[in-house]
Design a protein around this motif. Structure first.
Motif, short mmCIF file in Angstrom:
data_model
loop_
_atom_site.label_atom_id
_atom_site.label_comp_id
_atom_site.label_asym_id
_atom_site.label_seq_id
_atom_site.Cartn_x
_atom_site.Cartn_y
_atom_site.Cartn_z
N SER A 74 27.93 41.41 49.76
CA SER A 74 29.08 41.80 48.60
C SER A 74 30.36 42.41 49.21
O SER A 74 30.34 43.03 50.23
N VAL A 75 31.53 42.08 48.36
CA VAL A 75 32.72 42.81 48.65
C VAL A 75 32.70 44.17 48.31
O VAL A 75 33.03 45.15 48.76
N GLY A 76 32.02 44.31 47.11
CA GLY A 76 32.25 45.85 46.30
C GLY A 76 30.95 46.59 47.14
O GLY A 76 29.92 46.19 47.64
N LEU A 99 35.43 35.50 48.77
CA LEU A 99 34.77 35.37 47.31
C LEU A 99 35.83 35.36 46.37
O LEU A 99 35.96 35.49 45.05
N ARG A 237 33.08 45.54 37.68
CA ARG A 237 31.68 46.40 37.37
C ARG A 237 31.56 46.72 36.14
O ARG A 237 32.47 47.15 35.41
N HIS A 285 26.88 37.57 36.21
CA HIS A 285 27.53 38.35 37.34
C HIS A 285 27.50 36.98 38.34
O HIS A 285 26.77 37.02 39.69
N SER A 288 30.77 35.16 42.32
CA SER A 288 31.13 34.71 43.75
C SER A 288 29.74 33.63 44.02
O SER A 288 29.55 33.01 45.08
N MET A 297 30.28 34.37 52.71
CA MET A 297 29.46 36.07 52.44
C MET A 297 28.56 36.20 53.56
O MET A 297 28.31 37.07 54.05
#
Ligand SMILES: NC(=O)C1=CN([C@@H]2O[C@H](COP(=O)(O)OP(=O)(O)OC[C@H]3O[C@@H](n4cnc5c(N)ncnc54)[C@H](O)[C@@H]3O)[C@@H](O)[C@H]2O)C=CC1
Ligand SMILES: O=C(O)C(=O)CO
Length: 325
Positions: A74-76, A99, A237, A285, A288, A297
């Motif tokens: 994930s990027v988060g 993403l 989020r 959610h 991506s 990813m």
């Protein structure tokens, strides 16, 4: 080195791990308990971590002293206590850029779905409640020339603003930790205070990184200051907005509609009152969730693992300070 992969990821990522001669531990059960997951983590040197449910905090690091690196799928990175990881020299990697297009596409899609109540209208057709054409029914609002307010104009926020400008000639205002000169130059984006963003936007789209200090940032006192035609979009989020306050703002007409790809908690409860509202669209959610983004990813996460296992710097590292002496 042993890498624990807690969920199936695209094959290209697994191949990179195999080519890197890593000993791969897969999660054996489909829905592991916290204890089962933790047991697998304890055996690993590196975790390739998929999903936001598992938290990497002091308690985790104490329980898994063997873990030396976490490569997030994930990027988060809000699921990791970065300060604690850095203190322990645990490298954390993420998956930026690959993403951004897919996630900004979802923000753009939600904005349009909400503006024309697509969710509600397709349900109307399915349930046989489509009766006749009526000049005053099911009116949406147009997006042309409106003002988009971006909270967090980084990689994804930029792509959302770019699409809104190109498709709908929108004015872009944004609030960020720092000025985004590229957006100011290329999109004529204007930096504003958080309050101005809240008061002047017709659409607000959140693309900031989440931290617990920002929990419920969008609450009743903020919704009250917004324009009545405001479309609220959150693909960042779920913790950014207070769900109860959002519901109140929508039913009292303080704001016009909401599109969410993220909720708090996730998954959203199926009896959430938000799901009953015509101007709301909720997605599970999927920001991506494209073949292209997910394979990017998988590649980045696996490359981070392999680089770390060879004693090299992770190519996309969140806390590069761990490599300093
Ligand atoms: N729905 C989904 O499936 C996905 C959600 N995301 C979320 O999107 C977020 C953003 O990703 P990127 O654009 O790649 O990150 P980024 O780091 O490029 O951009 C985030 C921007 O937000 C700014 N920011 C952080 N806190 C802020 C605050 N309180 N107020 C104003 N600005 C603030 C930062 O300065 C930065 O410019 C991720 O952290 C993740 O939570 C990312 C990918 C998929
Ligand atoms: O990358 C992220 O942060 C997500 O939420 C899922 O891709």
């Amino acid at each position: 080195m042993k890498v624990f992969v807690n969920k199936r990821i695209p094959d290209n990522g697994i191949q990179i791990l195999k080519d890197g001669n890593l000993d791969i531990i897969f999660q054996e059960t489909e829905n592991p308990t916290h204890e089962e997951w933790l047991e697998s983590c304890k055996q690993a040197d590196i975790i390739l971590s998929v999903g936001g449910k598992n938290k990497y905090d002091k308690e985790f690091f104490d329980a898994c002293p063997n873990v030396k690196a976490i490569a997030l799928f994930s990027v988060g990175f809000d699921q990791v206590d970065i300060e604690e990881a850095t203190k322990r020299k645990i490298a954390v990697g993420n998956t930026p850029d690959v993403l951004s297009r897919a996630t900004s596409d979802v923000a753009f899609l939600l904005m349009q779905m909400v503006s024309r109540k697509v969710n509600y209208n397709t349900a109307k057709v399915k349930s046989g409640n489509w009766k006749d054409f009526h000049p005053l029914e099911e009116l949406g609002q147009e997006l042309y020339g409106k003002t988009l307010g971006v909270l967090g104009l980084g990689r994804i926020g930029f792509e959302m603003a770019e699409k809104c400008k190109a498709a709908f000639g929108m004015n872009i205002i944004y609030h960020n930790r720092s000025h985004n000169e590229e957006a100011e130059k290329e999109l004529d984006a204007k930096y504003v205070s958080f309050d101005e963003l809240v008061q002047k936007s017709d659409i607000i789209s959140i693309h900031a990184n989440y931290t617990p200090e920002q929990a419920d940032l969008f609450n009743t006192s903020v919704f009250e200051k917004m324009k009545e035609n405001l479309i609220f979009i959150n693909t960042a989020r779920g913790g950014f907005h207070n769900e109860k306050d959002l519901f109140e703002a929508l039913i009292s007409g303080k704001i016009w509609g909401a599109g969410l790809d993220v909720t708090n908690p996730e998954p959203m409860q199926k009896d959430s009152p938000l799901l009953e509202l015509p101007n709301v669209c909720v997605l599970p959610h999927i920001g991506s969730a494209t073949l292209e983004a997910r394979s990017g990813m998988a590649r980045l996460a696996a490359e981070n693992v392999v680089a770390f296992s060879k004693g090299e710097k992770m190519p996309t590292c969140v806390n590069p300070e761990v490599y300093e002496d």
